[in-house]
Design an enzyme around this catalytic site. Structure first.
Site, short mmCIF file in Angstrom:
data_model
loop_
_atom_site.label_atom_id
_atom_site.label_comp_id
_atom_site.label_asym_id
_atom_site.label_seq_id
_atom_site.Cartn_x
_atom_site.Cartn_y
_atom_site.Cartn_z
N ARG A 125 -39.78 27.53 -15.35
CA ARG A 125 -39.38 28.66 -14.49
C ARG A 125 -37.87 28.85 -14.69
O ARG A 125 -37.13 27.88 -14.81
CB ARG A 125 -39.73 28.39 -13.02
CG ARG A 125 -38.99 27.21 -12.38
CD ARG A 125 -37.69 27.66 -11.74
NE ARG A 125 -36.90 26.59 -11.16
CZ ARG A 125 -35.90 25.97 -11.78
NH1 ARG A 125 -35.60 26.25 -13.04
NH2 ARG A 125 -35.18 25.06 -11.15
N GLN A 156 -40.84 22.49 -8.85
CA GLN A 156 -39.49 21.99 -9.12
C GLN A 156 -38.65 21.71 -7.88
O GLN A 156 -37.80 20.83 -7.88
CB GLN A 156 -38.73 22.96 -10.05
CG GLN A 156 -38.21 24.23 -9.39
CD GLN A 156 -39.27 25.33 -9.27
OE1 GLN A 156 -40.39 25.16 -9.74
NE2 GLN A 156 -38.92 26.44 -8.66
N HIS A 187 -42.82 25.00 -13.03
CA HIS A 187 -42.83 24.71 -14.46
C HIS A 187 -44.28 24.37 -14.85
O HIS A 187 -45.05 23.91 -14.00
CB HIS A 187 -42.01 23.46 -14.80
CG HIS A 187 -40.58 23.49 -14.36
ND1 HIS A 187 -39.67 24.41 -14.80
CD2 HIS A 187 -39.90 22.66 -13.52
CE1 HIS A 187 -38.49 24.14 -14.26
NE2 HIS A 187 -38.60 23.10 -13.47
N CYS A 231 -36.72 17.35 -12.01
CA CYS A 231 -38.10 17.71 -11.66
C CYS A 231 -39.04 17.54 -12.87
O CYS A 231 -40.10 16.91 -12.76
CB CYS A 231 -38.17 19.13 -11.12
SG CYS A 231 -37.26 20.33 -12.12
P1 NAP Z 1 -28.29 24.52 -5.09
O1 NAP Z 1 -29.52 25.07 -4.47
O2 NAP Z 1 -27.35 25.43 -5.79
O3 NAP Z 1 -27.49 23.72 -3.95
C1 NAP Z 1 -26.26 23.11 -4.18
C2 NAP Z 1 -25.59 22.80 -2.86
O4 NAP Z 1 -24.34 22.16 -3.11
C3 NAP Z 1 -25.29 24.03 -2.02
O5 NAP Z 1 -25.59 23.74 -0.69
C4 NAP Z 1 -23.78 24.22 -2.18
O6 NAP Z 1 -23.21 24.71 -0.99
C5 NAP Z 1 -23.30 22.80 -2.36
N1 NAP Z 1 -22.04 22.73 -3.12
C6 NAP Z 1 -21.43 23.69 -3.89
N2 NAP Z 1 -20.29 23.20 -4.40
C7 NAP Z 1 -20.18 21.92 -3.95
C8 NAP Z 1 -19.20 20.91 -4.11
N3 NAP Z 1 -18.10 21.10 -4.85
N4 NAP Z 1 -19.41 19.72 -3.51
C9 NAP Z 1 -20.52 19.51 -2.76
N5 NAP Z 1 -21.46 20.44 -2.54
C10 NAP Z 1 -21.29 21.63 -3.15
O7 NAP Z 1 -28.64 23.38 -6.16
P2 NAP Z 1 -29.98 22.54 -6.27
O8 NAP Z 1 -30.99 23.34 -6.99
O9 NAP Z 1 -30.32 21.95 -4.95
O10 NAP Z 1 -29.53 21.38 -7.27
C11 NAP Z 1 -28.84 20.21 -6.84
C12 NAP Z 1 -29.04 19.12 -7.85
O11 NAP Z 1 -30.44 18.82 -7.92
C13 NAP Z 1 -28.63 19.46 -9.29
O12 NAP Z 1 -28.20 18.29 -9.92
C14 NAP Z 1 -29.94 19.92 -9.92
O13 NAP Z 1 -29.94 19.81 -11.32
C15 NAP Z 1 -30.91 18.94 -9.26
N6 NAP Z 1 -32.31 19.38 -9.22
C16 NAP Z 1 -32.64 20.67 -8.92
C17 NAP Z 1 -33.97 21.05 -8.90
C18 NAP Z 1 -34.38 22.46 -8.59
O14 NAP Z 1 -35.42 22.88 -9.03
N7 NAP Z 1 -33.61 23.21 -7.84
C19 NAP Z 1 -34.97 20.11 -9.15
C20 NAP Z 1 -34.62 18.78 -9.39
C21 NAP Z 1 -33.28 18.42 -9.44
P3 NAP Z 1 -22.93 26.30 -0.82
O15 NAP Z 1 -24.25 26.99 -0.97
O16 NAP Z 1 -22.40 26.37 0.56
O17 NAP Z 1 -21.95 26.64 -1.91
#
Ligand code: NAP
Length: 340
Positions: free
Chosen positions: A170, A301, A221, A142
């Protein structure tokens, strides 16, 4: 024929990617995955997505919770043309080795993965063409997306000598409670540069150094930037150049956008799930002193990387030019000059 998209990890990014794909006519979601049989798994089913277990051993857990899943990620991959991996940081790289390479399927990774997980680090505006017909693409984080979009426009119009940026981050997303209940400001990292500058350089060739702090908010952020320009420019020229790009939203302090609280309130009025896909830049923060541009932007983000995921899919299948893909994505997600 619509591209069949599997969303691996239905969390903050995954559910937004799934909903964005749903709005497109040239692609469709054929399934999403979860590890936990919680309310978000039930929501996915209620929204009409086929649910799969994110790892084979989780099938039993869903069965015991009375949630029916169609199979595992391995089954889902068999049916898909591409996986958008939205699993937690570093799990994407494991998934690549475990599943995607074996199945010979294309995959998009998110910014939590290291750059070498993919052939290209991607931002639609800056390097759409480099993702054409690639098998593995990483949509940058992000903060990096927010920096790259802005710097690409400034560089194209005025040239950039160097960038110095301070990022106020954040600490977690609104839904997270694992690191909550704190009152703190943390230099993160304490050393210079933070990883954001080098990450920008995976997409754009600019001289950039970043410093970052985490603060106890979940909302957005904020970036404070100093950009040394190659060409002379006035604040009005900068505003005019930024106004041309739909993925930039210019807001005015005078108009009531006095903080990120007001930006989020506006987002709640205009968008489903309050999702903002744009960099939000305060007009009054734009100043030029000794040919150095000063500017403050807020970065939503949770949603800023979503249009980039959609554009990356089109580039990887070479089904649209950069302009056509960005236009379609903007139109379907309602991205435009909402406020300028
Ligand atoms: P998140 O909200 O924690 O979601 C992760 C998802 O992956 C959940 O649905 C989880 O399922 C699932 N999961 C857990 N273990 C797994 C596995 N072994 N294999 C496949 N899926 C699995 O994370 P997020 O914030 O979306 O982040 C995902 C990616 O996007 C990361 O690389 C992060 O750095 C990037 N990102 C995040 C943001 C942000 O602000 N959030 C912004 C830009 C990029 P359960 O809940 O059922 O365990």
């Amino acid at each position: 024929m619509r591209i069949k998209v599997a969303v691996h990890g239905y969390g903050t990014i995954g559910k937004r990617v799934a909903d964005a794909v749903k709005h497109q006519e040239d692609m469709k979601v054929i399934g999403v995955t979860k590890t936990k049989p919680d309310y978000e798994a039930r929501l996915a089913i209620e929204r009409g997505y086929e649910l799969y277990a994110a790892t084979p051993e989780k099938i039993e857990v869903f069965k015991n919770a009375g949630i029916s899943v169609k199979g595992t990620i391995e089954d889902l991959i068999q049916e898909a043309d591409i996986v958008v991996d939205c699993s937690p940081k570093k799990v994407g790289a494991e998934n690549k080795a475990k599943y995607y390479e074996k199945a010979g399927i294309k995959a998009i990774f998110q910014g939590g993965e290291k750059k070498d997980v993919a052939e290209v680090s991607f931002n639609a505006l800056a390097n759409y063409e480099q993702a054409i017909e690639r098998d593995y693409v990483r949509v940058v984080s992000c903060n990096t997306t927010g920096l790259v979009r802005l710097l690409y426009i400034i560089n194209q119009n005025f040239g950039v000598n160097k960038v110095r940026a301070t990022l106020i981050r954040r600490v977690v997303d609104p839904k997270d409670d694992k690191k909550g209940l704190v009152n703190n400001i943390m230099p993160d990292p304490i050393t210079i540069p933070s990883h954001h500058g080098p990450d920008v350089q995976t997409v754009l060739d600019v001289d950039i150094t970043t410093v970052a702090f985490k603060v106890p908010t979940t909302r957005m952020h904020v970036h404070s930037l100093n950009i040394e320009l190659k060409q002379q420019a006035k604040p009005e020229d900068i505003i005019e150049a930024l106004r041309e790009e739909p993925r930039i939203m210019l807001v005015s302090y005078e108009d009531g956008f006095t903080s990120i609280a007001k930006i989020m309130e506006y987002a709640r009025e205009i968008r489903t799930r309050s999702d903002l896909f744009e960099n939000v830049i305060w007009k009054e923060s734009i100043a030029i002193i000794d040919n150095e541009l000063y500017l403050t932007q807020a970065i939503p983000q949770e949603a800023i990387v979503i249009p980039e995921n959609i554009d990356a899919i089109r580039a990887m299948f070479n089904i649209a030019s950069k302009e056509e893909s960005m236009r379609l994505t903007n139109e379907t997600l309602g991205i435009g000059k909402l406020y300028s």
